[in-house]
Design a protein around this motif. Structure first.
Motif, PDB file in Angstrom:
ATOM      1  N   ILE A 294       7.668-103.456 -50.886  1.00  0.00           N
ATOM      2  CA  ILE A 294       8.203-102.923 -52.370  1.00  0.00           C
ATOM      3  C   ILE A 294       9.043-102.044 -51.645  1.00  0.00           C
ATOM      4  CG2 ILE A 294       8.129-101.253 -54.037  1.00  0.00           C
ATOM      5  CD1 ILE A 294       5.080-102.083 -54.075  1.00  0.00           C
ATOM      6  N   ILE A 295      10.672-102.185 -51.609  1.00  0.00           N
ATOM      7  CA  ILE A 295      11.650-101.748 -50.904  1.00  0.00           C
ATOM      8  C   ILE A 295      12.443-100.661 -51.741  1.00  0.00           C
ATOM      9  CG2 ILE A 295      13.865-101.947 -49.850  1.00  0.00           C
ATOM     10  CD1 ILE A 295      12.816-105.340 -49.335  1.00  0.00           C
ATOM     11  N   VAL A 296      12.236 -99.466 -51.526  1.00  0.00           N
ATOM     12  CA  VAL A 296      12.937 -98.271 -52.535  1.00  0.00           C
ATOM     13  C   VAL A 296      14.364 -98.238 -51.777  1.00  0.00           C
ATOM     14  CG1 VAL A 296      12.867 -95.812 -52.754  1.00  0.00           C
ATOM     15  CG2 VAL A 296      10.598 -96.999 -52.515  1.00  0.00           C
ATOM     16  N   LYS A 297      15.189 -98.471 -52.711  1.00  0.00           N
ATOM     17  CA  LYS A 297      16.559 -98.583 -52.367  1.00  0.00           C
ATOM     18  C   LYS A 297      17.102 -96.991 -52.200  1.00  0.00           C
ATOM     19  CE  LYS A 297      17.461-103.026 -52.942  1.00  0.00           C
ATOM     20  NZ  LYS A 297      18.975-103.523 -52.226  1.00  0.00           N
ATOM     21  N   ALA A 298      18.014 -96.913 -51.437  1.00  0.00           N
ATOM     22  CA  ALA A 298      18.672 -95.665 -51.044  1.00  0.00           C
ATOM     23  C   ALA A 298      19.534 -95.019 -52.100  1.00  0.00           C
ATOM     24  CB  ALA A 298      19.614 -95.469 -49.853  1.00  0.00           C
ATOM     25  N   THR A 299      19.726 -93.733 -52.355  1.00  0.00           N
ATOM     26  CA  THR A 299      20.439 -93.392 -53.377  1.00  0.00           C
ATOM     27  C   THR A 299      21.490 -92.172 -52.604  1.00  0.00           C
ATOM     28  OG1 THR A 299      19.178 -91.400 -53.986  1.00  0.00           O
ATOM     29  CG2 THR A 299      18.824 -93.259 -55.335  1.00  0.00           C
TER      30      THR A 299
ATOM     31  N   GLU B   4      27.545 -97.889 -47.385  1.00  0.00           N
ATOM     32  CA  GLU B   4      27.254 -98.675 -48.797  1.00  0.00           C
ATOM     33  C   GLU B   4      25.733 -98.126 -49.013  1.00  0.00           C
ATOM     34  OE1 GLU B   4      28.736-100.391 -51.147  1.00  0.00           O
ATOM     35  OE2 GLU B   4      30.585-100.078 -49.989  1.00  0.00           O
ATOM     36  N   THR B   5      25.644 -97.174 -49.900  1.00  0.00           N
ATOM     37  CA  THR B   5      24.412 -96.566 -50.227  1.00  0.00           C
ATOM     38  C   THR B   5      23.513 -97.803 -50.843  1.00  0.00           C
ATOM     39  OG1 THR B   5      25.235 -94.447 -50.330  1.00  0.00           O
ATOM     40  CG2 THR B   5      23.109 -94.821 -51.331  1.00  0.00           C
ATOM     41  N   LYS B   6      24.016 -98.660 -51.752  1.00  0.00           N
ATOM     42  CA  LYS B   6      23.248 -99.444 -52.560  1.00  0.00           C
ATOM     43  C   LYS B   6      22.517-100.675 -51.609  1.00  0.00           C
ATOM     44  CE  LYS B   6      27.247-102.401 -53.754  1.00  0.00           C
ATOM     45  NZ  LYS B   6      28.179-102.864 -54.375  1.00  0.00           N
ATOM     46  N   GLU B   7      22.929-100.581 -50.286  1.00  0.00           N
ATOM     47  CA  GLU B   7      22.689-101.821 -49.420  1.00  0.00           C
ATOM     48  C   GLU B   7      21.477-101.274 -48.288  1.00  0.00           C
ATOM     49  OE1 GLU B   7      25.774-103.704 -47.581  1.00  0.00           O
ATOM     50  OE2 GLU B   7      26.736-104.495 -49.497  1.00  0.00           O
ATOM     51  N   LEU B   8      21.103 -99.882 -48.432  1.00  0.00           N
ATOM     52  CA  LEU B   8      20.390 -99.202 -47.603  1.00  0.00           C
ATOM     53  C   LEU B   8      19.068 -98.802 -48.462  1.00  0.00           C
ATOM     54  CD1 LEU B   8      22.678 -96.345 -46.593  1.00  0.00           C
ATOM     55  CD2 LEU B   8      22.182 -98.534 -45.229  1.00  0.00           C
ATOM     56  N   ILE B   9      18.029 -98.898 -47.483  1.00  0.00           N
ATOM     57  CA  ILE B   9      16.522 -98.555 -47.725  1.00  0.00           C
ATOM     58  C   ILE B   9      16.189 -97.146 -47.642  1.00  0.00           C
ATOM     59  CG2 ILE B   9      14.245 -99.305 -47.164  1.00  0.00           C
ATOM     60  CD1 ILE B   9      15.582-102.088 -46.419  1.00  0.00           C
ATOM     61  N   ALA B  10      15.381 -96.633 -48.484  1.00  0.00           N
ATOM     62  CA  ALA B  10      14.990 -95.140 -48.297  1.00  0.00           C
ATOM     63  C   ALA B  10      13.521 -95.320 -48.014  1.00  0.00           C
ATOM     64  CB  ALA B  10      15.398 -94.470 -49.605  1.00  0.00           C
TER      65      ALA B  10
ATOM     66  N   VAL C  41      15.304 -88.820 -56.807  1.00  0.00           N
ATOM     67  CA  VAL C  41      15.095 -87.662 -57.097  1.00  0.00           C
ATOM     68  C   VAL C  41      15.461 -87.077 -58.516  1.00  0.00           C
ATOM     69  CG1 VAL C  41      15.743 -84.823 -56.280  1.00  0.00           C
ATOM     70  CG2 VAL C  41      15.384 -86.916 -54.738  1.00  0.00           C
ATOM     71  N   ASP C  42      14.456 -86.031 -59.243  1.00  0.00           N
ATOM     72  CA  ASP C  42      14.812 -85.731 -60.558  1.00  0.00           C
ATOM     73  C   ASP C  42      15.073 -86.829 -61.441  1.00  0.00           C
ATOM     74  OD1 ASP C  42      14.776 -83.236 -59.727  1.00  0.00           O
ATOM     75  OD2 ASP C  42      16.900 -82.968 -59.202  1.00  0.00           O
ATOM     76  N   GLY C  43      14.277 -87.923 -61.549  1.00  0.00           N
ATOM     77  CA  GLY C  43      14.499 -88.860 -62.409  1.00  0.00           C
ATOM     78  C   GLY C  43      15.616 -89.559 -62.490  1.00  0.00           C
ATOM     79  N   LYS C  44      16.571 -89.394 -61.694  1.00  0.00           N
ATOM     80  CA  LYS C  44      17.994 -90.182 -61.647  1.00  0.00           C
ATOM     81  C   LYS C  44      17.502 -91.572 -61.597  1.00  0.00           C
ATOM     82  CE  LYS C  44      20.327 -86.255 -59.728  1.00  0.00           C
ATOM     83  NZ  LYS C  44      20.968 -85.613 -58.398  1.00  0.00           N
ATOM     84  N   GLU C  45      18.497 -92.516 -61.629  1.00  0.00           N
ATOM     85  CA  GLU C  45      18.475 -93.800 -61.526  1.00  0.00           C
ATOM     86  C   GLU C  45      18.302 -94.132 -60.082  1.00  0.00           C
ATOM     87  OE1 GLU C  45      21.983 -96.466 -62.747  1.00  0.00           O
ATOM     88  OE2 GLU C  45      22.358 -95.115 -64.383  1.00  0.00           O
ATOM     89  N   GLY C  46      17.248 -95.184 -60.156  1.00  0.00           N
ATOM     90  CA  GLY C  46      16.672 -95.524 -58.916  1.00  0.00           C
ATOM     91  C   GLY C  46      16.195 -97.115 -59.104  1.00  0.00           C
ATOM     92  N   GLU C  47      15.978 -97.569 -58.006  1.00  0.00           N
ATOM     93  CA  GLU C  47      15.621 -99.020 -57.974  1.00  0.00           C
ATOM     94  C   GLU C  47      14.775 -99.422 -56.876  1.00  0.00           C
ATOM     95  OE1 GLU C  47      18.426-103.201 -57.466  1.00  0.00           O
ATOM     96  OE2 GLU C  47      19.296-101.452 -57.428  1.00  0.00           O
ATOM     97  N   ILE C  48      13.900-100.381 -56.942  1.00  0.00           N
ATOM     98  CA  ILE C  48      13.167-100.956 -56.064  1.00  0.00           C
ATOM     99  C   ILE C  48      13.411-102.376 -55.994  1.00  0.00           C
ATOM    100  CG2 ILE C  48      11.110 -99.266 -56.181  1.00  0.00           C
ATOM    101  CD1 ILE C  48       9.384-101.070 -57.727  1.00  0.00           C
ATOM    102  N   GLU C  49      13.002-103.080 -54.949  1.00  0.00           N
ATOM    103  CA  GLU C  49      13.154-104.404 -54.733  1.00  0.00           C
ATOM    104  C   GLU C  49      12.119-104.822 -54.164  1.00  0.00           C
ATOM    105  OE1 GLU C  49      15.785-107.472 -51.833  1.00  0.00           O
ATOM    106  OE2 GLU C  49      16.683-105.643 -52.467  1.00  0.00           O
TER     107      GLU C  49
ATOM    108  N   LYS D 192       5.414-102.897 -61.356  1.00  0.00           N
ATOM    109  CA  LYS D 192       5.788-102.199 -62.704  1.00  0.00           C
ATOM    110  C   LYS D 192       5.397-100.934 -62.768  1.00  0.00           C
ATOM    111  CE  LYS D 192       6.094-106.432 -65.553  1.00  0.00           C
ATOM    112  NZ  LYS D 192       5.343-107.066 -66.683  1.00  0.00           N
ATOM    113  N   ARG D 193       4.506-100.256 -62.077  1.00  0.00           N
ATOM    114  CA  ARG D 193       3.728 -99.048 -62.254  1.00  0.00           C
ATOM    115  C   ARG D 193       4.214 -98.060 -61.113  1.00  0.00           C
ATOM    116  NH1 ARG D 193      -2.429-100.360 -61.851  1.00  0.00           N
ATOM    117  NH2 ARG D 193      -2.405 -98.040 -61.610  1.00  0.00           N
ATOM    118  N   PHE D 194       5.164 -98.651 -60.142  1.00  0.00           N
ATOM    119  CA  PHE D 194       5.778 -97.769 -59.442  1.00  0.00           C
ATOM    120  C   PHE D 194       6.590 -96.620 -59.738  1.00  0.00           C
ATOM    121  CE2 PHE D 194       8.355 -96.628 -55.368  1.00  0.00           C
ATOM    122  CZ  PHE D 194       7.609 -96.797 -54.581  1.00  0.00           C
ATOM    123  N   PRO D 195       6.373 -95.325 -59.415  1.00  0.00           N
ATOM    124  CA  PRO D 195       7.006 -94.355 -60.016  1.00  0.00           C
ATOM    125  C   PRO D 195       8.749 -94.516 -59.728  1.00  0.00           C
ATOM    126  CG  PRO D 195       5.289 -93.459 -58.632  1.00  0.00           C
ATOM    127  CD  PRO D 195       5.350 -95.140 -58.639  1.00  0.00           C
ATOM    128  N   ASN D 196       9.527 -93.878 -60.496  1.00  0.00           N
ATOM    129  CA  ASN D 196      10.987 -93.834 -60.292  1.00  0.00           C
ATOM    130  C   ASN D 196      11.124 -93.156 -58.935  1.00  0.00           C
ATOM    131  OD1 ASN D 196      13.616 -93.360 -60.022  1.00  0.00           O
ATOM    132  ND2 ASN D 196      13.830 -92.680 -62.320  1.00  0.00           N
TER     133      ASN D 196
END
Length: 138
Positions: free
Chosen positions: A5-10, A71-77, A102-110, A95-99
């Motif tokens: 589960i890859i957490v995308k950087a913001t 390119e933040t969208k291509e980085l992993i956090a 930070v502060d519930g902003k837009e996030g993404e996992i791959e 599907k249960r992975f928390p957003n």
């Protein structure tokens, strides 16, 4: 089957904004559930790319490029590695992975399935990896 589960950087994670106590608690609860189910193999957050570097290859030539990377969208956090019985089970967990933002902003996992040594043509090189204990389900 193992999945990452890859957490995308913001912009926040790249700026070094630390997660809130609430987000850390949510992540801890989620990972505790994974551990209790015997599905958790590893998990960690990554420092911003400003503290990293890349090695670029051109044939045998190597060159180093210091972060940060634009390119933040291509980085992993961060990442979590799980081991489950099926793709469907992995999907249910993810599907249960928390957003992660930070502060519930837009996030993404791959989510990506890891190769197993059995996926490769068997031979001496694969056996060397098997002896190291890497690239195999536990």
């Amino acid at each position: 089957m193992r999945f990452m589960i890859i957490v995308k950087a913001t912009k926040d994670s790249e700026a070094g904004v630390m997660p809130t106590e609430e987000l850390i608690a949510e992540m801890a609860s989620y990972h505790e559930e994974l551990a209790k189910a015997g599905a958790l193999l590893d998990a960690s957050g990554l420092q911003p790319s400003a503290k990293g570097w890349r090695i670029k290859y051109s044939g045998e030539k190597r060159s180093m490029v210091d972060g940060p990377f634009a390119e933040t969208k291509e980085l992993i956090a961060g990442y979590t590695i799980i081991q489950v019985k099926s793709k469907e089970e992995a999907l249910e967990w993810t599907k249960r992975f928390p957003n992660p933002a930070v502060d519930g902003k837009e996030g993404e996992i791959e989510v990506r399935q890891l190769f197993e040594l059995e996926d490769f043509e068997q031979g001496e090189a694969v056996e060397r990896f098997r002896e190291l204990g890497v690239g195999a389900e536990k």
